[in-house]
Design an enzyme around this catalytic site. Structure first.
Site, PDB file in Angstrom:
ATOM      1  N   ALA A   1       0.821  -1.210   0.000  1.00 45.04           N
ATOM      2  CA  ALA A   1       0.000   0.000   0.000  1.00 45.04           C
ATOM      3  C   ALA A   1       0.859   1.265   0.000  1.00 45.04           C
ATOM      4  O   ALA A   1       2.087   1.225   0.127  1.00 45.04           O
ATOM      5  CB  ALA A   1      -0.949  -0.007   1.191  1.00 45.04           C
ATOM      6  N   HIS A   2       0.168   2.402  -0.113  1.00 46.44           N
ATOM      7  CA  HIS A   2       0.800   3.711  -0.268  1.00 46.44           C
ATOM      8  C   HIS A   2       1.784   4.022   0.856  1.00 46.44           C
ATOM      9  O   HIS A   2       1.575   3.687   2.011  1.00 46.44           O
ATOM     10  CB  HIS A   2      -0.277   4.811  -0.307  1.00 46.44           C
ATOM     11  CG  HIS A   2      -1.089   4.885   0.952  1.00 46.44           C
ATOM     12  ND1 HIS A   2      -2.248   4.170   1.130  1.00 46.44           N
ATOM     13  CD2 HIS A   2      -0.898   5.585   2.095  1.00 46.44           C
ATOM     14  CE1 HIS A   2      -2.737   4.439   2.326  1.00 46.44           C
ATOM     15  NE2 HIS A   2      -1.933   5.289   2.929  1.00 46.44           N
ATOM     16  N   ASN A   3       2.882   4.669   0.464  1.00 41.21           N
ATOM     17  CA  ASN A   3       3.896   5.186   1.396  1.00 41.21           C
ATOM     18  C   ASN A   3       4.636   4.114   2.174  1.00 41.21           C
ATOM     19  O   ASN A   3       5.371   4.433   3.115  1.00 41.21           O
ATOM     20  CB  ASN A   3       3.294   6.196   2.381  1.00 41.21           C
ATOM     21  CG  ASN A   3       2.826   7.461   1.706  1.00 41.21           C
ATOM     22  OD1 ASN A   3       1.636   7.622   1.442  1.00 41.21           O
ATOM     23  ND2 ASN A   3       3.741   8.350   1.375  1.00 41.21           N
ATOM     24  N   SER A   4       4.458   2.845   1.812  1.00 37.23           N
ATOM     25  CA  SER A   4       5.253   1.807   2.463  1.00 37.23           C
ATOM     26  C   SER A   4       6.720   1.967   2.067  1.00 37.23           C
ATOM     27  O   SER A   4       7.040   2.462   0.992  1.00 37.23           O
ATOM     28  CB  SER A   4       4.753   0.416   2.066  1.00 37.23           C
ATOM     29  OG  SER A   4       3.485   0.168   2.622  1.00 37.23           O
TER      30      SER A   4
ATOM     31  N   SER B   1       1.817   3.038   4.745  1.00 38.62           N
ATOM     32  CA  SER B   1       2.884   3.603   5.581  1.00 38.62           C
ATOM     33  C   SER B   1       3.601   2.565   6.432  1.00 38.62           C
ATOM     34  O   SER B   1       4.199   2.895   7.458  1.00 38.62           O
ATOM     35  CB  SER B   1       2.329   4.714   6.483  1.00 38.62           C
ATOM     36  OG  SER B   1       1.761   5.753   5.707  1.00 38.62           O
TER      37      SER B   1
END
Length: 285
Positions: free
Chosen positions: A247-250, A267
């Site tokens: 997922a986003h910003n990982s 994240s």
């Protein structure tokens, strides 16, 4: 059934390069990874790798260091040249058989390196005519773009291979020597939402990108979402098996290994050299 099995095995064998590899070249390739060489390797060659049922005298074999009976396995192997760990002795039986033992710390890893260097076919770089590529995409001429791929305003590095039907959206930077397996989707929007008092969903726009380092492998049908305001990052050497969602910003630091059907929520930060096994769900702290 037996005929079908042997037919399938024949087809698999055709995918492997069969050529004479001098044992001395293997020793040179492994370099400091070789602890010692038992026997006389000069002018001796191997020409294949195989499972135990199809081993021949010219096969390069290896003995799993975790086996309790590894001495017996070495002595019974039909192969003349074997990768073994230091606990395997160069017995009188092995000497009479004319065996050559390449003694290494971790035979499995050494075998993987040798197969990758000498026995894996590497097709010449190409861009398949069915690929759809944005005119602003930057693709290194040594990269391979297979049938059905769709690439937006992205960067693809040296010797990177995209298998069929990979989708790479805008604002994705893929490094060198990467392998993206079939059907992977890189750079989708995530779906972070908030609700208004009346229940209406408000999606938070994703305006970040994705940065993928060198020597990364992403398995078939994976999905990796771009960042919200900053980038999703996958550092050098990471290996992600099929059907995973990042997922986003990982942020995956170097050499993270994620096995199949695993989800990383938004994240999530994974430290270097971490292994995450199948069917796991990891959330940010």
């Amino acid at each position: 059934m037996d005929n079908q099995y042997h037919r399938n095995n024949y087809l698999i064998q055709k995918e492997m390069i069969r050529k004479e590899i001098l044992v001395t070249d293997i020793v040179s390739f492994l370099g400091d990874g070789i602890i010692k060489v038992e026997g006389t390797p000069q002018s001796i060659f191997v020409d294949n790798v195989a499972d135990v049922e199809h081993t021949t005298e010219s096969t390069l074999d290896w003995i799993n260091a975790s086996k309790q009976n590894k001495q017996e396995l070495m002595e019974k192997s039909k192969a003349r040249v074997l990768l073994v760990d230091p606990d395997v002795e160069y017995s009188d039986i092995a000497q009479k058989q004319g065996k050559i033992l390449l003694v290494v710390g971790k035979p499995r890893q050494a075998m993987a390196k040798v197969i990758g260097e000498f026995f894996v076919s590497r097709p010449k770089p190409f861009v398949h005519p069915t690929a759809v590529i944005d005119e602003e995409a930057v693709i290194d001429p040594t990269a391979t773009i297979s049938a059905g791929c769709v690439i937006g305003k992205a960067r693809i590095g040296k010797n990177t291979v995209l298998k069929p039907n990979v989708v790479v959206y805008d604002d994705v930077n893929i490094g060198n020597n990467c392998l993206i397996q079939a059907g992977a989707v890189i750079g989708t929007d995530g779906l972070g939402c908030s609700r208004e008092p009346d229940g209406t969903l408000i999606k938070f726009p994703h305006v970040g990108g994705i940065i993928i380092g060198d020597n990364v492998e992403i398995g078939a049908n994976c999905q990796i979402a771009k960042g919200v305001l900053s980038d999703t990052r996958i550092d050098d050497g990471c290996k992600i098996n099929g059907l995973c969602f990042i997922a986003h910003n990982s942020h995956l630091e170097k050499n993270v290994w994620i096995t199949g059907d695993t989800m990383l929520c938004g994240s999530t930060h994974v430290g270097k050299n971490t292994t995450i096994y199948s069917n796991g769900i990891v959330r940010e702290q």
